[in-house]
Design a protein around this motif. Structure first.
Motif, PDB file in Angstrom:
ATOM      1  N   LEU A 176       0.736   4.646   7.703  1.00  0.00           N
ATOM      2  CA  LEU A 176       1.215   3.420   7.080  1.00  0.00           C
ATOM      3  C   LEU A 176       0.638   3.214   5.681  1.00  0.00           C
ATOM      4  CD1 LEU A 176       2.989   0.942   7.490  1.00  0.00           C
ATOM      5  CD2 LEU A 176       1.049  -0.210   8.519  1.00  0.00           C
ATOM      6  N   LYS A 177      -0.588   3.654   5.466  1.00  0.00           N
ATOM      7  CA  LYS A 177      -1.195   3.446   4.151  1.00  0.00           C
ATOM      8  C   LYS A 177      -0.487   4.232   3.049  1.00  0.00           C
ATOM      9  CE  LYS A 177      -4.887   6.937   4.734  1.00  0.00           C
ATOM     10  NZ  LYS A 177      -4.542   7.803   3.610  1.00  0.00           N
ATOM     11  N   ALA A 224      -8.039   1.255   2.996  1.00  0.00           N
ATOM     12  CA  ALA A 224      -6.750   1.036   2.350  1.00  0.00           C
ATOM     13  C   ALA A 224      -5.906   0.121   3.228  1.00  0.00           C
ATOM     14  CB  ALA A 224      -6.032   2.367   2.153  1.00  0.00           C
ATOM     15  N   PRO A 225      -5.050  -0.710   2.626  1.00  0.00           N
ATOM     16  CA  PRO A 225      -4.122  -1.493   3.438  1.00  0.00           C
ATOM     17  C   PRO A 225      -3.333  -0.583   4.379  1.00  0.00           C
ATOM     18  CG  PRO A 225      -4.054  -2.216   1.150  1.00  0.00           C
ATOM     19  CD  PRO A 225      -4.895  -0.974   1.183  1.00  0.00           C
ATOM     20  N   GLY A 226      -3.350  -0.912   5.655  1.00  0.00           N
ATOM     21  CA  GLY A 226      -2.633  -0.108   6.638  1.00  0.00           C
ATOM     22  C   GLY A 226      -3.385   1.069   7.201  1.00  0.00           C
ATOM     23  N   GLN A 227      -4.606   1.319   6.742  1.00  0.00           N
ATOM     24  CA  GLN A 227      -5.347   2.489   7.226  1.00  0.00           C
ATOM     25  C   GLN A 227      -5.601   2.385   8.733  1.00  0.00           C
ATOM     26  OE1 GLN A 227      -8.161   4.326   4.568  1.00  0.00           O
ATOM     27  NE2 GLN A 227      -9.732   4.397   6.133  1.00  0.00           N
ATOM     28  N   GLY A 228      -5.480   3.517   9.413  1.00  0.00           N
ATOM     29  CA  GLY A 228      -5.656   3.539  10.862  1.00  0.00           C
ATOM     30  C   GLY A 228      -4.395   3.173  11.618  1.00  0.00           C
ATOM     31  N   SER A 229      -3.315   2.866  10.868  1.00  0.00           N
ATOM     32  CA  SER A 229      -2.052   2.471  11.494  1.00  0.00           C
ATOM     33  C   SER A 229      -0.969   3.495  11.199  1.00  0.00           C
ATOM     34  CB  SER A 229      -1.588   1.109  10.963  1.00  0.00           C
ATOM     35  OG  SER A 229      -2.545   0.108  11.201  1.00  0.00           O
ATOM     36  N   ILE A 256      -7.936  -0.577  -4.506  1.00  0.00           N
ATOM     37  CA  ILE A 256      -7.849  -1.833  -3.762  1.00  0.00           C
ATOM     38  C   ILE A 256      -8.065  -1.550  -2.282  1.00  0.00           C
ATOM     39  CG2 ILE A 256      -6.284  -3.691  -3.025  1.00  0.00           C
ATOM     40  CD1 ILE A 256      -4.872  -3.326  -5.750  1.00  0.00           C
ATOM     41  N   GLY A 257      -8.914  -2.330  -1.653  1.00  0.00           N
ATOM     42  CA  GLY A 257      -9.096  -2.256  -0.213  1.00  0.00           C
ATOM     43  C   GLY A 257      -8.687  -3.569   0.421  1.00  0.00           C
TER      44      GLY A 257
END
Length: 308
Positions: free
Chosen positions: A64-65, A192-197, A246-247
């Motif tokens: 997702l990231k 990161a936005p969405g990391q792990g997804s 950006i995190g």
């Protein structure tokens, strides 16, 4: 391939349908330059999406990231499976942690976000831009070796770094968590936005198989959907891509959706870190808190700081 197989097995188990894996090479896979110079956003997604739109496949599985925040016409994210570990992981020589790396240590990453936060935590570090698959990157760490072929990217460069930083989720999916010497706390390095997804994308009309469409609905995890909605709304309002420093991380805490974000100068010399709580822990509230926190960051000078 590992994460795609995980999703395919889950859909097959629920729906009773068989599947065929379709391999698609993306620009991010075949280009060896720094990600920040490839246009960043979408370099791992565009070819997959074209295959989906053209009927070359019926389901696309993305990290997702890596997805741009603007959803293309004709496609929809049908499922976001339950999120796994969001953290970044340090893989260092001799079992070292971040605070134990020697002064001037060389740390490899292809992510401006990771590089900036590393420099913010340890200004003395030398950040080295790296590419290649997970095996290639781990092989750059002194004393580390993996059996994976690197596909020609970075071949022959071995053991020249003190550490690399990778997503914990990817290492765990590949059974390589033994290489992790420290899970980096989000207080030090926001993901990161969405990391792990994962994002499971289909054509707007669905897959053409009602059982598979129902399995996609069952695979969608609502807490994950709320978190990534907030994170991606923030990213979209900042008009930043996956290569920006950006995190962001949204979490449900005692029933409240709390979003935290950091915007960094590329060299890590300055950071802006802010948090906000959604007025409602639903999808509208998640989107609203992402936009609101982005506005707060912009008012505080985020665009100038990060060079957005």
């Amino acid at each position: 391939m590992t994460q795609t197989t995980t999703v395919a097995d889950a859909l097959a188990s629920t729906s009773g349908a068989g599947y065929e894996l379709v391999r698609v090479k993306t620009e991010g896979d075949v280009t060896s330059g720094p990600l920040s110079q490839l246009g960043g956003t979408g370099v791992f997604a565009a070819a997959l999406r074209l295959s989906l739109l053209d009927g070359g496949c019926d389901v696309a599985v993305h990290s997702l990231k890596d997805l741009p925040t603007t959803q293309p016409e004709g496609l929809v994210i049908a499922a976001t499976p339950a999120r796994v570990d969001v953290r970044d992981a340090l893989c260092a020589r001799d079992g070292l942690r971040l605070d134990q790396l020697p002064v001037g240590a060389k740390v490899g990453t292809g992510s401006p976000r990771r590089g900036a936060q590393l420099k913010a935590a340890r200004p003395d570090l030398q950040i080295v831009d790296i590419r290649g698959n997970v095996g290639t990157r781990l092989g750059r760490v002194a004393g580390s070796a993996t059996p994976e072929d690197d596909g020609g990217v970075g071949r022959g460069i071995q053991g020249d770094l003190d550490a690399v930083v990778l997503a914990a989720a990817g290492l765990e999916r590949l059974g390589l968590a033994a290489h992790i010497t420290e899970y980096l706390d989000p207080e030090i390095m926001l993901p990161a936005p969405g990391q792990g997804s994962l994002a499971v994308e289909v054509r707007t009309a669905g897959t053409g198989n009602p059982e598979v469409d129902a399995a996609l609905q069952a695979l969608d995890d609502e807490p994950t959907r709320l978190a990534i909605t907030a994170e991606r709304a923030l990213l979209g309002r900042l008009e930043a891509g996956c290569a920006a420093p950006i995190g962001a991380l949204a979490r449900l805490l005692d029933g409240d959706l709390v979003l935290t974000s950091v915007v960094c100068a590329p060299d890590g010399s300055a950071t802006l870190r802010r948090s906000a709580t959604a007025t409602a822990a639903d999808r509208d509230g998640a989107h609203a808190v992402g936009v609101a926190l982005a506005e707060e960051l912009l008012d505080a000078g985020a665009a100038e700081l990060a060079g957005l």
